[in-house]
Enzyme design. Structure first.
Site, mmCIF file in Angstrom:
data_model
loop_
_atom_site.group_PDB
_atom_site.id
_atom_site.type_symbol
_atom_site.label_atom_id
_atom_site.label_comp_id
_atom_site.label_asym_id
_atom_site.label_seq_id
_atom_site.Cartn_x
_atom_site.Cartn_y
_atom_site.Cartn_z
ATOM 1 N N ASP A 263 -4.095 -10.018 3.852
ATOM 2 C CA ASP A 263 -2.432 -10.040 3.357
ATOM 3 C C ASP A 263 -2.040 -10.871 4.362
ATOM 4 O O ASP A 263 -0.827 -10.293 4.510
ATOM 5 C CB ASP A 263 -2.031 -8.828 3.065
ATOM 6 C CG ASP A 263 -0.890 -8.948 2.247
ATOM 7 O OD1 ASP A 263 -0.748 -9.794 1.799
ATOM 8 O OD2 ASP A 263 -0.492 -7.649 1.728
ATOM 9 N N MET B 124 0.763 -1.296 -0.296
ATOM 10 C CA MET B 124 0.176 0.251 -0.475
ATOM 11 C C MET B 124 0.900 1.092 -0.154
ATOM 12 O O MET B 124 0.056 2.085 0.000
ATOM 13 C CB MET B 124 -0.551 0.035 0.849
ATOM 14 C CG MET B 124 -1.654 -1.153 1.542
ATOM 15 S SD MET B 124 -2.950 -1.330 -0.279
ATOM 16 C CE MET B 124 -2.708 -2.721 -1.431
ATOM 17 N N GLY B 125 2.012 1.699 0.256
ATOM 18 C CA GLY B 125 2.872 2.599 0.323
ATOM 19 C C GLY B 125 4.039 2.012 1.321
ATOM 20 O O GLY B 125 4.408 1.456 1.145
#
Length: 807
Positions: free
Chosen positions: A138, A27-28
């Protein structure tokens, strides 16, 4: 590992002072930060494209509130968050501990009891997460930290918050394909807690075996294996199979185990009478793992070793009643071999005359050879170390037949994949160019493409980087599973559609929907060639996307990019209806065909084709090699080997006396030199069992072939062994050569001539194993690595940047 901040990184996020980078998640970026009171936290930031999605912000806000409610001993607590910030972020308690992935990579698979100990802790963490109304989505080894008193599950909240946003509406499944559930791969927006239980089973498979249960050459192949075939459980102890089977239900309609059920199932094994019931890591984990945990807790890190080699296994189907009764039976693996051939390979290697083991760093004496194969120096070894290396001559027993000489090794390991010759040019001028590194937010795969001043790489999207400084010029809006750059255009496919972009600006030129999923894409002379699931092959006009032609009924047994059709010099070569067919690339009309046989008659492996510059196409079909004239299709010669070929032939121009000919290696590792005119076997040398799908490398009169963790160089004319280099671990990727520089391996190593012509190693400055094949152009090596970075290295020195990377 905490990395230094770059000039682009923030110095403060909310009330926290940013200390360094911890890495990059899906996500980053992830940062290590410190509060005003001195408490350390891990801050996960959100990628720009997600931050711009208002639907994501709304959902992320709701998920953060739910994540705050998660309490439990085995989770990293949420400390603070700001979903409304320009760059949304989530701060959790920082846990100074290695991940399960790091421990297994450095210390090897865990014992059965340690796996059960981990399973109990992770199950309790999932119970806390699910109790707060969240689904992790995840769960994987890198999201499980291991401390002395148990595992800690991290990164819940962000992955669940991205569901139902536009990211999932562009055919990108949230999560990690190697560990996700089949239902998550199909639709990540509607998964339940049962999906996390499946991921728990996948994570435990990794802990117990050292390999993921699902693995492909790229994410889309991994997803295909996940939804169509089932898990790879090779090496899983029998005692753990009931636990894994209760987690990994391939059919989503079958009720999965609940976290509390798993804990009840595990308790009798962990706390039986007389066992150590302290519940700490030292009671269950091996000493190296506990030492690693202690070092990390104290803030110390040892020099990082590369992950243990994970052989790519060729598996036979389970046999006997009840085999895998709760797990779906696997279909045919992409390059599976018949069981009898797999058994023959094992017997061939294990029964080679005499002891087969050759010590790393020592010479290997071939039967009949006048001199032993000398060892090359390993990276980091000085002359003193090289001089002190053992000089034993381990003979391999009685002399084999003159046409077959067995090289030393340790049995059937994964070998060094090889590629064909790539020309190079002198090293770049230091005053005009400097090595660079670019870090992606996601995994990078495939072979990079250089066109003009740009380097194109695939990391979900296509990214165009400036070859001079590594700055990203643009990236595509959509996912690209397959890519080709030709004629000033980027041709790519996200699976159900095909599109073309301007190679200089990234502007879209055309887009169309395909009738089926595109698994292979190539471009040549104004024609785009695609292969789709179910046996379709299509030709498209590169300038506007007009469909030129389509054929159906092409082979569908091996739907991978390597086994797809080939386009070369205006001709398409495809395998259809048990025949090798040559089609006009512009019209699709058949020029000729040859009865090559179906998958069964080709030994259960794909037909591999190599068009050459001498007017012939060289074909490997099972145990056969053929030379077919490209114009009208007559067969020039036919060669039969005792074992199947997984890799295509390699052609070297010129007469045989100068090393010209056709070279290839079969599944058993035997390397053949065939006369290109007659097809006669000039010589052969048998190495170890070889599962590489890449051709051997032929360059400057030498044949380079990988065997286990060693690279052997043979004289292309006489088959005389020249040297053996012990790489210190299985080498991945493809070796290549550039004139006049060193031979380079697919991993981060290069070989330079040393004393007596033997090679010395130079480690290329990358941070992980190389994926795909490195590319050399204008004195620069471009390579994609498993550390999510793209590297530009000096082709002569093999050097690159330090720890700083552009993003």
């Amino acid at each position: 590992m905490v990395e230094q901040l770059t000039q682009h990184d923030p110095r403060r996020i909310g009330p926290f002072e940013v200390l360094g980078r911890l890495g990059a998640g899906g996500m980053g970026l992830v940062y290590l930060a410190r509060s005003a009171s001195g408490r350390r936290v891990a801050i996960k930031t959100v990628r720009t494209e997600l931050a711009e999605d208002q639907l994501f912000r709304v959902r992320f806000t709701r998920e953060v509130e739910a994540a705050r409610a998660v309490s439990g001993f085995y989770t990293a607590a949420v400390v603070d968050a700001d979903p409304r910030a320009a760059v949304p972020w989530l701060a959790t308690a920082y846990v100074p501990a290695p991940s399960l992935e790091e421990i297994v990579n450095e210390c090897g698979p865990m014992p059965t009891q340690a796996v059960r100990w981990l399973a109990a802790g992770i199950a309790q963490a999932l119970q806390s997460i699910h109790g707060a109304g969240l689904v992790h989505r995840d769960l994987k080894p890198s999201n499980v930290l291991v401390v002395e008193d148990g595992p800690r599950v991290i990164d819940f909240g962000i992955a669940s918050g991205v569901s139902n946003t536009r990211l999932t509406m562009t055919n990108v499944a949230v999560g990690t394909p190697a560990y996700m559930s089949p239902e998550q791969a199909r639709d990540s927006r509607s998964v339940t807690g049962a999906s996390d239980i499946f991921s728990l089973g996948s994570t435990l498979v990794f802990a117990a075996t050292g390999h993921a249960p699902f693995h492909g050459a790229n994410p889309v192949e991994t997803v295909f294996m996940l939804v169509r075939e089932g898990p790879d459980l090779e090496g899983l102890p029998d005692d753990l199979r009931p636990l894994i089977e209760s987690c990994m239900q391939m059919d989503a309609t079958h009720p999965a185990a609940e976290p509390r059920d798993l804990q009840a199932q595990l308790a009798p094994h962990l706390f039986a009478s007389g066992s150590d019931d302290s519940g700490t890591a030292s009671a269950w984990l091996p000493v190296p793992a506990t030492a690693m945990i202690e070092r990390r807790r104290g803030g110390r890190r040892t020099a990082r070793r590369p992950p243990r080699p994970r052989p790519r296994r060729l598996r036979a189907a389970p046999q006997g009643p009840g085999a895998g009764h709760r797990l779906a039976q696997r279909g045919r693996p992409a390059f599976a071999l018949p069981a009898v051939l797999a058994l023959a390979a094992v017997r061939r290697v294990r029964t080679a005359a005499g002891p087969s083991a050759a010590p790393d760093g020592g010479p290997v004496q071939l039967p009949g050879a006048k001199v032993p194969i000398g060892p090359g120096r390993r990276a980091g070894e000085g002359r003193g170390a090289a001089a002190a290396a053992p000089r034993r001559r381990d003979r391999l027993g009685p002399a084999a037949r003159r046409s077959e000489r067995f090289l030393g090794g340790h049995g059937p390991h994964r070998t060094v994949p090889a590629s064909t010759l790539r020309p190079g040019t002198p090293s770049p001028a230091p005053d005009r160019w400097r090595p660079w590194r670019f870090r992606m937010s996601n995994d990078v795969w495939g072979t990079p493409v250089v066109s003009g001043d740009l380097l194109y790489v695939t990391s979900f999207e296509v990214h165009a980087l400036d070859v001079g400084n590594g700055r990203r010029q643009f990236k595509t809006r959509d996912v690209a599973w397959a890519m080709a750059v030709e004629g000033g255009r980027i041709h790519a496919s996200d699976g159900p559609s095909l599109y073309a972009l301007d190679a200089a600006s990234g502007a879209e030129q055309w887009r169309l929907a395909t009738d089926a999923w595109v698994y292979a894409l190539k471009a040549d002379r104004g024609t785009v060639l695609t292969a789709t699931r179910g046996g379709g092959v299509q030709g498209w006009e590169a300038s506007n996307g007009e469909k030129l032609w389509e054929v159906t009924g092409a082979q569908s047994d091996f739907e991978t990019a390597e086994a797809g059709p080939v386009i070369h010099d205006g001709t398409v070569y495809l395998w259809q209806d048990a025949r090798l067919r040559a089609l006009d690339a512009r019209t699709g009309l058949e020029r000729w065909s040859y009865p090559i046989g179906d998958a069964a008659s080709c030994g259960g492996v794909p037909v591999r084709v190599t068009p050459a510059t001498d007017g012939y196409v060289y074909v490997a079909a099972g145990t056969r090699v053929l030379a077919v004239e490209t114009g009208s299709g007559p067969v020039r010669w036919h060669f039969e080997a005792p074992a199947v070929f997984l890799s295509p032939p390699a052609f070297a121009p010129g007469p045989a006396v100068t090393g010209g000919g056709v070279y290839l290696a079969d599944y058993l590792g035997t390397v053949y030199a065939l006369d290109a005119t007659t097809g006669k076997d000039r010589w052969r040398i048998a190495t170890e069992a070889r599962s590489s799908i890449e051709p051997v490398l032929v360059a400057v009169g030498n044949v380079h072939v990988g065997s286990g963790s060693a690279l052997y160089t043979l004289d292309a004319v006489t088959d005389t062994p020249k040297w053996r280099f012990a790489a210190g671990g299985d080498v991945v990727g493809a070796p290549w050569w550039r004139r006049p520089g060193p031979l380079r391996l697919g991993g981060p190593r290069a070989l330079h001539p040393g004393r007596g012509g033997r090679p010395a190693a130079l480690k290329l400055a990358t941070g992980g194993e190389i994926t795909g094949s490195p590319v050399a152009q204008a004195g620069v090596v471009y390579a994609c690595s498993k550390d999510r970075c793209v590297y530009a290295l000096d082709a002569l020195k093999g050097t690159g940047t330090g720890n700083r990377a552009r993003t």
